[in-house]
Design an enzyme around this catalytic site. Structure first.
Site, PDB file in Angstrom:
ATOM      1  N   ASP A 144       0.822  -1.216   0.000  1.00 38.39           N
ATOM      2  CA  ASP A 144       0.000   0.000   0.000  1.00 38.39           C
ATOM      3  C   ASP A 144       0.850   1.258   0.000  1.00 38.39           C
ATOM      4  O   ASP A 144       0.433   2.292  -0.494  1.00 38.39           O
ATOM      5  CB  ASP A 144      -0.904   0.044   1.241  1.00 38.39           C
ATOM      6  N   ASP A 228      -2.436   5.497  -2.841  1.00 42.59           N
ATOM      7  CA  ASP A 228      -1.839   4.318  -2.226  1.00 42.59           C
ATOM      8  C   ASP A 228      -1.105   3.596  -3.357  1.00 42.59           C
ATOM      9  O   ASP A 228      -1.628   3.474  -4.473  1.00 42.59           O
ATOM     10  CB  ASP A 228      -2.913   3.395  -1.633  1.00 42.59           C
ATOM     11  N   HIS A 277      -7.350  -0.164  -4.090  1.00 38.76           N
ATOM     12  CA  HIS A 277      -6.255  -1.079  -4.408  1.00 38.76           C
ATOM     13  C   HIS A 277      -6.664  -1.997  -5.563  1.00 38.76           C
ATOM     14  O   HIS A 277      -7.628  -2.730  -5.479  1.00 38.76           O
ATOM     15  CB  HIS A 277      -5.810  -1.888  -3.188  1.00 38.76           C
ATOM     16  N   ASP A 279      -5.149  -4.594  -6.801  1.00 42.18           N
ATOM     17  CA  ASP A 279      -4.656  -5.970  -6.859  1.00 42.18           C
ATOM     18  C   ASP A 279      -5.649  -7.047  -6.403  1.00 42.18           C
ATOM     19  O   ASP A 279      -5.306  -8.232  -6.405  1.00 42.18           O
ATOM     20  CB  ASP A 279      -3.301  -6.112  -6.136  1.00 42.18           C
ATOM     21  N   ARG A 296     -16.016  -7.230 -10.993  1.00 41.37           N
ATOM     22  CA  ARG A 296     -15.584  -5.844 -11.250  1.00 41.37           C
ATOM     23  C   ARG A 296     -14.966  -5.747 -12.645  1.00 41.37           C
ATOM     24  O   ARG A 296     -13.747  -5.579 -12.793  1.00 41.37           O
ATOM     25  CB  ARG A 296     -14.532  -5.415 -10.217  1.00 41.37           C
ATOM     26  N   CYS A 381      -0.645  -7.879  -1.284  1.00 40.27           N
ATOM     27  CA  CYS A 381      -0.712  -6.743  -0.343  1.00 40.27           C
ATOM     28  C   CYS A 381       0.342  -6.845   0.757  1.00 40.27           C
ATOM     29  O   CYS A 381       0.899  -5.838   1.177  1.00 40.27           O
ATOM     30  CB  CYS A 381      -2.053  -6.706   0.358  1.00 40.27           C
TER      31      CYS A 381
HETATM   32  O1  DAV Z   1     -11.289  -6.333  -1.594  1.00 38.33           O
HETATM   33  O2  DAV Z   1     -10.435  -6.049  -3.492  1.00 38.33           O
HETATM   34  C1  DAV Z   1      -7.966  -5.913  -2.110  1.00 38.33           C
HETATM   35  C2  DAV Z   1      -6.720  -5.280  -1.626  1.00 38.33           C
HETATM   36  C3  DAV Z   1      -6.731  -4.622  -0.335  1.00 38.33           C
HETATM   37  N1  DAV Z   1      -5.450  -4.078   0.057  1.00 38.33           N
HETATM   38  C4  DAV Z   1     -10.403  -5.935  -2.288  1.00 38.33           C
HETATM   39  C5  DAV Z   1      -9.206  -5.288  -1.666  1.00 38.33           C
END
Ligand code: DAV
Length: 396
Positions: A144, A228, A277, A279, A296, A381
């Site tokens: 992040d 981030d 984020h 990823d 998504r 992450c």
């Molecule tokens: O729910 O897609 C993924 C990454 C969070 N640092 C999500 C979050």
């Protein structure tokens, strides 16, 4: 040929600069290492991994329940935040996460990867700047806050007030990389005044959020740059980024101007009411190979298909509803870390994901990361890849 000669002479100049700097500091031991090669060097998400920073669950603290936290968390957990904001995360849970992450580190070492860890800090300590008051969060997710682009390590200007001082846990490691020749940048530190957050942002309805996301509106405003690092995904000279709840257009523009003409920053978007984020949404795992979250869909997917990329639909996650995920969705199943093009670290429990990788000819190396997942991240992450063996190429 000419470009090879040019690259070699540039490398020599770069090395000489490192050595001179080290001489001025009277630390001759490090001259040797600076001459060898830069310890920070990574251009994409899949070249053979040599060194990685793995986050720490130790000291993780529930953030104060401010608007930017509310906008990014599932309503199911709002009561949890209201009750526990400013307190450590449930200790039994953190203990299990520590054990899982230690095992993850051991597996990385076993695969020949150098593992670095952030310092252990007390994140429950309250702090005050001229503009706001908050307590910290954790140093669990280096992805992040840190992004490596070539020989440069960049500290992101994060958007959550609870993450304002997160960089402190990584400074011992980063200074070490700097002494050994890495380029080190801190993006402009946001003030995080009230103006950075849209107080009228509709939190409640997912549908409202979806409509606003389609219009490019999020809880963060354009008061100042913020991002981030985990909203960026590297594929050599092409870097993909999403405007999200924590990454604004000014932040993206800062990165574009900072990296200059050698890189192309592509802003992409998804049908996602709550982006934070990239990823867990669009994970690039190989040259022209991306895992895409079916919940998504990417609005610009044709751009990738036209470039000849293979777009693989992520397998459904199997995380039970009963397991707490305080800061993310179940799609951490696709939040994987590549050891190289043919080996991936993924969760022992995510059988459909394991099968998906096998069908792609990629060998899964599995670790249980369930308790660590509760803190908001999967393998991608929990890590920042500092060094991967490879060169800067174009894949797009
Ligand atoms: O729910 O897609 C993924 C990454 C969070 N640092 C999500 C979050």
């Amino acid at each position: 040929m000419i470009s090879v000669i040019l690259r070699n002479s540039l490398q020599k100049i770069f090395n000489r600069r490192c050595i001179r700097l080290v001489h001025q500091n009277h630390e001759p031991i490090e001259v040797k290492e600076a001459k060898d090669s830069c310890p920070v060097s990574s251009h994409n998400e899949w070249d053979p991994l040599e060194e990685v920073i793995v986050g720490r669950p130790e000291g993780a603290c529930v953030p104060t329940f401010s608007i930017e936290v509310k906008a990014n968390t599932n309503q199911k957990y709002w009561g949890f935040y209201e009750t526990n904001g400013g307190e450590p995360f449930p200790q039994e849970h953190v203990k299990q996460a520590i054990a899982e992450v230690e095992e993850f580190c051991n597996i990385l070492r076993h695969e020949g990867v150098v593992v670095r860890r952030p310092d252990i800090l007390d994140w429950s300590e309250e702090y005050e700047t001229p503009d706001f008051k908050a307590n910290g969060l954790y140093a669990a997710m280096p992805r992040d806050i840190l992004i490596v682009v070539g020989n440069e390590i960049i500290e992101a200007p994060m958007a959550w007030r609870s993450r304002f001082f997160e960089y402190r846990a990584y400074r011992s490691i980063i200074k070490d990389y700097f002494r050994k020749g890495a380029k080190w940048t801190t993006a402009p530190k946001p003030e995080m005044k009230d103006e950075l957050y849209d107080k009228s942002y509709p939190i409640k309805s997912v549908e409202d959020r979806r409509v606003l996301a389609e219009q490019g509106k999020f809880v963060t405003t354009e008061f100042e740059p913020c991002f981030d690092a985990a909203d960026f995904m590297r594929a050599g000279k092409d870097i993909f980024v999403q405007r999200s709840q924590v990454t604004n257009r000014m932040g993206i523009e800062w990165m574009r101007r900072h990296l200059g003409s050698e890189y192309k920053i592509h802003e992409i978007s998804f049908n996602d009411p709550n982006p934070m984020h990239i990823d867990g949404t669009f994970n690039i795992i190989g040259p022209g190979l991306v895992i895409s979250n079916p919940d998504r869909p990417c609005h610009q997917i044709d751009m990738f298909k036209k470039a000849g990329w293979k777009v693989v639909t992520a397998a459904d996650p199997v995380m039970p509803d009963s397991h707490p995920l305080w800061m993310s969705s179940k799609w951490l199943s696709m939040n994987v870390l590549m050891l190289d093009e043919k080996r991936v670290l993924c969760d022992t429990n995510e059988i459909p994901t394991i099968k998906m990788f096998e069908s792609l000819g990629i060998k899964p190396i599995t670790v249980n990361l369930r308790y660590a997942n509760s803190l908001g991240g999967g393998f991608h992450c929990w890590t920042t890849d500092v060094r991967r063996r490879g060169t800067l190429e174009s894949y797009f």
